[in-house]
Design a protein around this motif. Sequence first.
Motif, PDB file in Angstrom:
ATOM      1  N   GLY A  47      -9.532  16.868   8.346  1.00  0.00           N
ATOM      2  CA  GLY A  47     -10.972  16.668   8.477  1.00  0.00           C
ATOM      3  C   GLY A  47     -11.657  16.196   7.216  1.00  0.00           C
ATOM      4  O   GLY A  47     -12.871  16.032   7.191  1.00  0.00           O
ATOM      5  N   ILE A  48     -10.887  15.945   6.148  1.00  0.00           N
ATOM      6  CA  ILE A  48     -11.447  15.524   4.861  1.00  0.00           C
ATOM      7  C   ILE A  48     -11.056  14.076   4.590  1.00  0.00           C
ATOM      8  O   ILE A  48      -9.889  13.689   4.735  1.00  0.00           O
ATOM      9  N   ILE A  49     -12.013  13.270   4.191  1.00  0.00           N
ATOM     10  CA  ILE A  49     -11.765  11.865   3.897  1.00  0.00           C
ATOM     11  C   ILE A  49     -11.101  11.726   2.530  1.00  0.00           C
ATOM     12  O   ILE A  49     -11.546  12.307   1.548  1.00  0.00           O
ATOM     13  N   ALA A  50     -10.019  10.965   2.504  1.00  0.00           N
ATOM     14  CA  ALA A  50      -9.310  10.665   1.253  1.00  0.00           C
ATOM     15  C   ALA A  50      -9.316   9.159   1.071  1.00  0.00           C
ATOM     16  O   ALA A  50      -8.844   8.425   1.941  1.00  0.00           O
ATOM     17  N   VAL A  51      -9.860   8.703  -0.046  1.00  0.00           N
ATOM     18  CA  VAL A  51      -9.919   7.276  -0.352  1.00  0.00           C
ATOM     19  C   VAL A  51      -8.740   6.921  -1.240  1.00  0.00           C
ATOM     20  O   VAL A  51      -8.513   7.550  -2.265  1.00  0.00           O
ATOM     21  N   MET A  52      -7.990   5.909  -0.843  1.00  0.00           N
ATOM     22  CA  MET A  52      -6.805   5.523  -1.599  1.00  0.00           C
ATOM     23  C   MET A  52      -7.184   4.708  -2.830  1.00  0.00           C
ATOM     24  O   MET A  52      -8.064   3.856  -2.776  1.00  0.00           O
ATOM     25  N   SER A  53      -6.500   4.973  -3.925  1.00  0.00           N
ATOM     26  CA  SER A  53      -6.721   4.227  -5.162  1.00  0.00           C
ATOM     27  C   SER A  53      -6.075   2.848  -5.061  1.00  0.00           C
ATOM     28  O   SER A  53      -5.181   2.631  -4.234  1.00  0.00           O
ATOM     29  N   PRO A  54      -6.487   1.899  -5.905  1.00  0.00           N
ATOM     30  CA  PRO A  54      -5.840   0.583  -5.917  1.00  0.00           C
ATOM     31  C   PRO A  54      -4.345   0.719  -6.187  1.00  0.00           C
ATOM     32  O   PRO A  54      -3.914   1.588  -6.948  1.00  0.00           O
ATOM     33  N   GLN A  55      -3.551  -0.152  -5.547  1.00  0.00           N
ATOM     34  CA  GLN A  55      -2.105  -0.096  -5.710  1.00  0.00           C
ATOM     35  C   GLN A  55      -1.680  -0.445  -7.125  1.00  0.00           C
ATOM     36  O   GLN A  55      -2.195  -1.383  -7.721  1.00  0.00           O
ATOM     37  N   LYS A  56      -0.704   0.307  -7.622  1.00  0.00           N
ATOM     38  CA  LYS A  56      -0.093  -0.020  -8.903  1.00  0.00           C
ATOM     39  C   LYS A  56       1.064  -0.988  -8.681  1.00  0.00           C
ATOM     40  O   LYS A  56       1.526  -1.185  -7.561  1.00  0.00           O
ATOM     41  N   HIS A  57       1.555  -1.584  -9.773  1.00  0.00           N
ATOM     42  CA  HIS A  57       2.561  -2.639  -9.671  1.00  0.00           C
ATOM     43  C   HIS A  57       3.824  -2.145  -8.960  1.00  0.00           C
ATOM     44  O   HIS A  57       4.371  -2.831  -8.084  1.00  0.00           O
ATOM     45  N   PHE A  58       4.304  -0.943  -9.328  1.00  0.00           N
ATOM     46  CA  PHE A  58       5.492  -0.385  -8.685  1.00  0.00           C
ATOM     47  C   PHE A  58       5.274  -0.247  -7.190  1.00  0.00           C
ATOM     48  O   PHE A  58       6.140  -0.593  -6.371  1.00  0.00           O
ATOM     49  N   HIS A  59       4.131   0.269  -6.830  1.00  0.00           N
ATOM     50  CA  HIS A  59       3.804   0.502  -5.426  1.00  0.00           C
ATOM     51  C   HIS A  59       3.853  -0.805  -4.647  1.00  0.00           C
ATOM     52  O   HIS A  59       4.459  -0.889  -3.563  1.00  0.00           O
ATOM     53  N   MET A  60       3.240  -1.844  -5.172  1.00  0.00           N
ATOM     54  CA  MET A  60       3.197  -3.136  -4.505  1.00  0.00           C
ATOM     55  C   MET A  60       4.599  -3.729  -4.356  1.00  0.00           C
ATOM     56  O   MET A  60       4.984  -4.214  -3.296  1.00  0.00           O
ATOM     57  N   LYS A  61       5.410  -3.685  -5.439  1.00  0.00           N
ATOM     58  CA  LYS A  61       6.751  -4.261  -5.388  1.00  0.00           C
ATOM     59  C   LYS A  61       7.643  -3.478  -4.422  1.00  0.00           C
ATOM     60  O   LYS A  61       8.439  -4.067  -3.687  1.00  0.00           O
ATOM     61  N   CYS A  62       7.515  -2.172  -4.441  1.00  0.00           N
ATOM     62  CA  CYS A  62       8.314  -1.344  -3.558  1.00  0.00           C
ATOM     63  C   CYS A  62       8.007  -1.646  -2.094  1.00  0.00           C
ATOM     64  O   CYS A  62       8.925  -1.793  -1.274  1.00  0.00           O
ATOM     65  N   LEU A  63       6.745  -1.777  -1.765  1.00  0.00           N
ATOM     66  CA  LEU A  63       6.367  -2.092  -0.394  1.00  0.00           C
ATOM     67  C   LEU A  63       6.902  -3.456   0.021  1.00  0.00           C
ATOM     68  O   LEU A  63       7.341  -3.650   1.159  1.00  0.00           O
ATOM     69  N   ARG A  64       6.881  -4.412  -0.890  1.00  0.00           N
ATOM     70  CA  ARG A  64       7.380  -5.746  -0.578  1.00  0.00           C
ATOM     71  C   ARG A  64       8.868  -5.692  -0.229  1.00  0.00           C
ATOM     72  O   ARG A  64       9.312  -6.311   0.740  1.00  0.00           O
ATOM     73  N   VAL A  65       9.651  -4.955  -1.029  1.00  0.00           N
ATOM     74  CA  VAL A  65      11.095  -4.848  -0.784  1.00  0.00           C
ATOM     75  C   VAL A  65      11.370  -4.120   0.534  1.00  0.00           C
ATOM     76  O   VAL A  65      12.177  -4.569   1.360  1.00  0.00           O
ATOM     77  N   LEU A  66      10.714  -2.982   0.751  1.00  0.00           N
ATOM     78  CA  LEU A  66      10.950  -2.194   1.953  1.00  0.00           C
ATOM     79  C   LEU A  66      10.512  -2.933   3.213  1.00  0.00           C
ATOM     80  O   LEU A  66      11.247  -2.967   4.209  1.00  0.00           O
TER      81      LEU A  66
END
Length: 203
Positions: A47-66
């Motif tokens: 029931g609580i809103i959580a706003v995601m922070s901007p993606q970091k470089h590792f996060h972006m590269k990892c998502l691309r590979v997966l």
Amino acid sequence: MSLSVRGVVSVSAEPVAEWQWPPTDGYTADDLDRIPGLPAHTELIDGIIAVMSPQKHFHMKCLRVLEGALDRAAPWDRFRVSREMSIVLGPRQRPEPDLIVIHADAEVDAQATWYPASAVVLAVEVVSPESEIRDRERKPQLYAEAGIPHFWRVEDAGDHAVLYVHERDPATKRYVPVGIYHDRATLKQPFAVEIDLSEVHRR
């Protein structure tokens, strides 16, 4: 607005968005499509809103590979790979995994902003420092309770990515670990897929 008292100027306070003042009993999953001014990539946990922070470089590269590995391996008559879509798990639960695999026949219309839990076969979270408790503990707990069969968690180990693979135990409705991968992952569930984790730090 700035206020001045005897030559002293106070620091202007940032206006507080209306959504930052939740109702007494919290928000519901339906509210996320109705609240004006809500930031993109917002999820609802308990029931609580959580706003995601901007993606970091590792996060972006990892998502691309997966995403690339899953998309190439997925039997398209049975599955689809998706990102930036939330899942409604219950009235007060609407998380947004980093990646999901859904049943092909569960695809919704172009205006939809979420999938039901029953559509999801795999939820993937790439752990970020600011959301590590949600990514490691609360969100997988919610995914398992909602019946999602597979959960992957990816961590940054500094010089390489680590993939933690979990499957749901129907008896306990909890995930159990079935593998930890540091270099190359060869998996059979939810379908046969090979992931070269070393690509994350080569790109």
